[in-house]
Design an enzyme around this catalytic site. Sequence first.
Site, PDB file in Angstrom:
ATOM      1  CD1 TRP A 102       5.446   0.875  -4.071  1.00 34.36           C
ATOM      2  CD2 TRP A 102       5.701  -1.293  -4.382  1.00 34.36           C
ATOM      3  NE1 TRP A 102       6.320   0.542  -3.084  1.00 34.36           N
ATOM      4  CE2 TRP A 102       6.504  -1.031  -3.155  1.00 34.36           C
ATOM      5  CE3 TRP A 102       5.902  -2.765  -4.600  1.00 34.36           C
ATOM      6  CZ2 TRP A 102       6.984  -1.946  -2.268  1.00 34.36           C
ATOM      7  CZ3 TRP A 102       6.499  -3.913  -3.895  1.00 34.36           C
ATOM      8  CH2 TRP A 102       7.058  -3.289  -2.891  1.00 34.36           C
ATOM      9  CG  ASP A 171      -0.778  -0.239  -4.972  1.00 40.89           C
ATOM     10  OD1 ASP A 171      -0.955  -0.334  -3.894  1.00 40.89           O
ATOM     11  OD2 ASP A 171       0.499  -0.614  -5.194  1.00 40.89           O
ATOM     12  CE  LYS A 195       4.125  -0.187   2.457  1.00 40.96           C
ATOM     13  NZ  LYS A 195       3.800  -0.535   1.376  1.00 40.96           N
TER      14      LYS A 195
HETATM   15  C1  LIG Z   1       4.302  -1.329   0.244  1.00 36.44           C
HETATM   16  C2  LIG Z   1       3.588  -1.416  -0.963  1.00 36.44           C
HETATM   17  C3  LIG Z   1       3.496  -2.334  -1.923  1.00 36.44           C
HETATM   18  C4  LIG Z   1       3.940  -3.713  -1.350  1.00 36.44           C
HETATM   19  O1  LIG Z   1       3.180  -4.513  -0.543  1.00 36.44           O
HETATM   20  P1  LIG Z   1       3.192  -5.940   0.005  1.00 36.44           P
HETATM   21  O2  LIG Z   1       2.025  -5.945   0.932  1.00 36.44           O
HETATM   22  O3  LIG Z   1       4.598  -5.953   0.491  1.00 36.44           O
HETATM   23  O4  LIG Z   1       2.993  -6.754  -1.096  1.00 36.44           O
HETATM   24  C5  LIG Z   1       2.596  -2.241  -3.052  1.00 36.44           C
HETATM   25  N1  LIG Z   1       2.411  -0.936  -3.518  1.00 36.44           N
HETATM   26  C6  LIG Z   1       2.526   0.228  -2.793  1.00 36.44           C
HETATM   27  C7  LIG Z   1       2.167   1.413  -3.313  1.00 36.44           C
HETATM   28  C8  LIG Z   1       3.231  -0.160  -1.614  1.00 36.44           C
HETATM   29  O5  LIG Z   1       3.497   1.246  -0.645  1.00 36.44           O
END
Ligand SMILES: *Cc1c(COP(=O)(O)O)cnc(C)c1O
Length: 356
Positions: A102, A171, A195
């Site tokens: 990511w 993030d 999540k």
């Molecule tokens: C799942 C995830 C993403 C992607 O998220 P989307 O909402 O599908 O764009 C980005 N960063 C992390 C750390 C993730 O776990």
Amino acid sequence: MSRAFNFNAGPAALPEVVLLEAQKHLLNFNGTGMSVMELSHRSKDYEEVHNSAQSQLRKLLQIPDNYEILFVQGGASLQFSMVPMNLLSEDKTGYYVLTGAWSEKALKEAQKVGNTKILASTKEENYRSIPQLDLDLLQEDAAYLHITSNNTIYGTQWQSFPDLKVPLIADMSSDILSRPLDISKFGLIYAGAQKNLGPSGVTVVIVKKDLISEPLDHLPTMLNYQTFSKNNSLYNTPPTFAIYLLKLVLDWVENEGGLAALERKNIEKAKYLYDAIDESDGFFKGHASKESRSNMNVTFTLPTEDDTKNFLDAAKKQGFIGLNGHRSVGGCRASIYNAVPLEHVQRLAEFMKTYR
Ligand SMILES: *Cc1c(COP(=O)(O)O)cnc(C)c1O
């Protein structure tokens, strides 16, 4: 029908009480004779949901008044672009710490927007750990430092955060609300909801007001944080049902005792699985190095790929869902977000022991 043992990485398990609450009011929310999905986003009934999602989040994370809470669509993936578009001016550099797939994607999007540098990376060791930072390398030209607080795919997590002179951007898609947080260390935090916060469809952005004070009129309206901050995230139609479920999840978090209580529970849950790994005489091998282990995503392999496959098949037969590792790393991964019940984790740990 009983609920599945859901270890999906995302979208992931939601608290059962949240689903029941949503079900109860699905056809008639608040006496309106409508579902939340059918309400006008300009109605008083919806506005109350929207504002209380924000105020609940502010309360739980103790977000200071000089931070905005925005509800954006496009997932965390759109934030990979919006962050540099809004915060990376031409004469500056966006610094990135690479700790997994990511963060690589976040960097790749920033490279399309402006100057970037990699401050640290653990790619060479297949992202087993969180690197030590040499903050002297963060130079005058730094617009911000971007990190991924929990690496969903590799199962590593930042255990503490650096104090910086430049904005720290994180993030936190896969570990927001899993532990108490000192928001004042950050310039901006973003998290896709699917999540730890709710269903997919809404992305929460927490941003320090002074970072988004410049007009930036050249940006497309919907890619400008100011559009969201000036209109209370109601410039256009927000994902109303996702925000409603977010609000219910936040109420649930409060009922659970808040973030300190959830952190204790998350540590306890993770310990069951890490103990099953550590006490297996090498039969299960953790991917993450011990000091970087995630309490949200537990990644491991078995001695051979065939063993791993057989284990996953057997686990599936026992009703354990979502244990396959991400396609880019293989192996096994148990995602044990806030809403995954302790008993489900205990059952998995037992199964791992029995299987061995
Ligand atoms: C799942 C995830 C993403 C992607 O998220 P989307 O909402 O599908 O764009 C980005 N960063 C992390 C750390 C993730 O776990």
